[in-house]
Design a protein around this motif. Sequence first.
Motif, PDB file in Angstrom:
ATOM      1  N   SER A   1       0.994  -1.149   0.005  1.00  0.00           N
ATOM      2  CA  SER A   1       0.016  -0.159  -0.019  1.00  0.00           C
ATOM      3  C   SER A   1       0.942   1.276   0.155  1.00  0.00           C
ATOM      4  O   SER A   1       0.370   2.538  -0.117  1.00  0.00           O
ATOM      5  CB  SER A   1      -0.862   0.110   1.063  1.00  0.00           C
ATOM      6  OG  SER A   1      -0.310   0.192   2.338  1.00  0.00           O
ATOM      7  N   GLY A   2       2.335   1.106   0.008  1.00  0.00           N
ATOM      8  CA  GLY A   2       3.312   2.403  -0.256  1.00  0.00           C
ATOM      9  C   GLY A   2       3.849   2.617   0.928  1.00  0.00           C
ATOM     10  O   GLY A   2       4.787   3.684   0.677  1.00  0.00           O
ATOM     11  N   GLU A   3       3.894   1.895   2.086  1.00  0.00           N
ATOM     12  CA  GLU A   3       4.882   2.188   3.198  1.00  0.00           C
ATOM     13  C   GLU A   3       6.310   1.761   2.795  1.00  0.00           C
ATOM     14  O   GLU A   3       6.232   0.965   2.050  1.00  0.00           O
ATOM     15  CB  GLU A   3       4.137   1.608   4.598  1.00  0.00           C
ATOM     16  CG  GLU A   3       3.243   2.438   5.198  1.00  0.00           C
ATOM     17  CD  GLU A   3       3.091   1.831   6.599  1.00  0.00           C
ATOM     18  OE1 GLU A   3       4.110   2.020   7.308  1.00  0.00           O
ATOM     19  OE2 GLU A   3       2.077   1.487   6.736  1.00  0.00           O
ATOM     20  N   SER A   4       7.328   2.608   3.351  1.00  0.00           N
ATOM     21  CA  SER A   4       8.732   2.141   3.225  1.00  0.00           C
ATOM     22  C   SER A   4       8.970   1.007   3.970  1.00  0.00           C
ATOM     23  O   SER A   4       8.712   0.799   4.993  1.00  0.00           O
ATOM     24  CB  SER A   4       9.553   3.311   3.338  1.00  0.00           C
ATOM     25  OG  SER A   4       9.434   3.723   4.723  1.00  0.00           O
ATOM     26  N   ILE A   5      10.194   0.308   3.650  1.00  0.00           N
ATOM     27  CA  ILE A   5      10.810  -0.668   4.654  1.00  0.00           C
ATOM     28  C   ILE A   5      11.242   0.070   5.871  1.00  0.00           C
ATOM     29  O   ILE A   5      11.020  -0.341   6.936  1.00  0.00           O
ATOM     30  CB  ILE A   5      11.956  -1.056   3.891  1.00  0.00           C
ATOM     31  CG1 ILE A   5      11.416  -2.227   2.818  1.00  0.00           C
ATOM     32  CG2 ILE A   5      12.625  -2.298   4.996  1.00  0.00           C
ATOM     33  CD1 ILE A   5      12.600  -2.611   1.990  1.00  0.00           C
ATOM     34  N   ARG A   6      11.750   1.085   5.913  1.00  0.00           N
ATOM     35  CA  ARG A   6      12.335   1.994   7.018  1.00  0.00           C
ATOM     36  C   ARG A   6      11.110   2.109   8.076  1.00  0.00           C
ATOM     37  O   ARG A   6      11.296   2.054   9.182  1.00  0.00           O
ATOM     38  CB  ARG A   6      12.796   3.103   6.509  1.00  0.00           C
ATOM     39  CG  ARG A   6      14.464   2.861   5.909  1.00  0.00           C
ATOM     40  CD  ARG A   6      15.139   4.252   6.104  1.00  0.00           C
ATOM     41  NE  ARG A   6      16.509   3.854   5.284  1.00  0.00           N
ATOM     42  CZ  ARG A   6      17.392   2.981   5.722  1.00  0.00           C
ATOM     43  NH1 ARG A   6      17.296   2.356   6.702  1.00  0.00           N
ATOM     44  NH2 ARG A   6      18.410   2.752   4.616  1.00  0.00           N
ATOM     45  N   ALA A   7       9.891   2.732   7.380  1.00  0.00           N
ATOM     46  CA  ALA A   7       8.668   3.153   8.224  1.00  0.00           C
ATOM     47  C   ALA A   7       8.111   1.767   8.916  1.00  0.00           C
ATOM     48  O   ALA A   7       7.784   1.855   9.975  1.00  0.00           O
ATOM     49  CB  ALA A   7       7.458   3.671   7.174  1.00  0.00           C
TER      50      ALA A   7
ATOM     51  N   GLY B   1      12.263  -0.177  -6.497  1.00  0.00           N
ATOM     52  CA  GLY B   1      13.497   0.383  -6.475  1.00  0.00           C
ATOM     53  C   GLY B   1      13.840   1.574  -5.497  1.00  0.00           C
ATOM     54  O   GLY B   1      12.960   2.131  -4.776  1.00  0.00           O
ATOM     55  N   ARG B   2      15.064   1.957  -5.302  1.00  0.00           N
ATOM     56  CA  ARG B   2      15.473   2.948  -4.212  1.00  0.00           C
ATOM     57  C   ARG B   2      14.940   4.447  -4.739  1.00  0.00           C
ATOM     58  O   ARG B   2      14.716   5.065  -3.729  1.00  0.00           O
ATOM     59  CB  ARG B   2      16.893   3.100  -3.957  1.00  0.00           C
ATOM     60  CG  ARG B   2      17.298   1.790  -3.507  1.00  0.00           C
ATOM     61  CD  ARG B   2      18.867   1.538  -3.130  1.00  0.00           C
ATOM     62  NE  ARG B   2      19.439   3.090  -2.792  1.00  0.00           N
ATOM     63  CZ  ARG B   2      20.283   3.088  -1.732  1.00  0.00           C
ATOM     64  NH1 ARG B   2      20.552   2.035  -1.060  1.00  0.00           N
ATOM     65  NH2 ARG B   2      20.524   4.130  -1.569  1.00  0.00           N
ATOM     66  N   GLY B   3      14.764   4.560  -5.824  1.00  0.00           N
ATOM     67  CA  GLY B   3      14.379   5.698  -6.507  1.00  0.00           C
ATOM     68  C   GLY B   3      15.254   6.998  -6.337  1.00  0.00           C
ATOM     69  O   GLY B   3      16.297   6.615  -6.350  1.00  0.00           O
ATOM     70  N   GLY B   4      14.866   8.406  -6.457  1.00  0.00           N
ATOM     71  CA  GLY B   4      15.691   9.335  -6.302  1.00  0.00           C
ATOM     72  C   GLY B   4      16.561   9.830  -7.794  1.00  0.00           C
ATOM     73  O   GLY B   4      16.181   9.138  -8.993  1.00  0.00           O
ATOM     74  N   ALA B   5      17.115  10.605  -7.904  1.00  0.00           N
ATOM     75  CA  ALA B   5      17.820  10.910  -9.064  1.00  0.00           C
ATOM     76  C   ALA B   5      18.589   9.941  -9.606  1.00  0.00           C
ATOM     77  O   ALA B   5      19.539   9.114  -8.914  1.00  0.00           O
ATOM     78  CB  ALA B   5      18.669  12.267  -8.985  1.00  0.00           C
ATOM     79  N   THR B   6      18.918   9.714 -10.860  1.00  0.00           N
ATOM     80  CA  THR B   6      19.695   8.745 -11.704  1.00  0.00           C
ATOM     81  C   THR B   6      20.656   9.566 -12.443  1.00  0.00           C
ATOM     82  O   THR B   6      20.490  10.748 -12.664  1.00  0.00           O
ATOM     83  CB  THR B   6      18.982   7.715 -12.530  1.00  0.00           C
ATOM     84  OG1 THR B   6      18.179   8.760 -13.520  1.00  0.00           O
ATOM     85  CG2 THR B   6      18.114   7.015 -11.780  1.00  0.00           C
ATOM     86  N   ARG B   7      21.909   9.001 -12.657  1.00  0.00           N
ATOM     87  CA  ARG B   7      22.996   9.613 -13.361  1.00  0.00           C
ATOM     88  C   ARG B   7      22.796   9.405 -14.846  1.00  0.00           C
ATOM     89  O   ARG B   7      22.071   8.427 -15.370  1.00  0.00           O
ATOM     90  CB  ARG B   7      24.160   9.038 -13.033  1.00  0.00           C
ATOM     91  CG  ARG B   7      24.633   9.349 -11.653  1.00  0.00           C
ATOM     92  CD  ARG B   7      25.978   8.585 -11.261  1.00  0.00           C
ATOM     93  NE  ARG B   7      26.008   8.649  -9.647  1.00  0.00           N
ATOM     94  CZ  ARG B   7      26.962   8.123  -8.968  1.00  0.00           C
ATOM     95  NH1 ARG B   7      27.954   7.594  -9.639  1.00  0.00           N
ATOM     96  NH2 ARG B   7      27.110   8.097  -7.678  1.00  0.00           N
ATOM     97  N   GLY B   8      23.359  10.280 -15.649  1.00  0.00           N
ATOM     98  CA  GLY B   8      23.257  10.168 -17.099  1.00  0.00           C
ATOM     99  C   GLY B   8      21.975  10.595 -17.712  1.00  0.00           C
ATOM    100  O   GLY B   8      21.140  11.307 -16.925  1.00  0.00           O
TER     101      GLY B   8
END
Length: 77
Positions: free
Chosen positions: A29-35, A60-67
Amino acid sequence: MAETLKKGSRVTGAAREKLAADLKKKYDSGESIRALAEATGRSYGFVHRMLSESGVNLRGRGGATRGKGKAAAASDS
């Protein structure tokens, strides 16, 4: 999953299956592993392992990707 588990205590049998099902439902349902780890009082690794054992498709971890992004690379062709 209202009560937190005692850190380091073994979770086996029906309790483990119930915990795995609860974690899977909340993760889907969208909760993170850390939460989830914080809510249960367990480690990130424990929650990650429980989700993997439950057959969850981990995000996936998400966030900005390179390239260049795929869209930019496709438009350059």
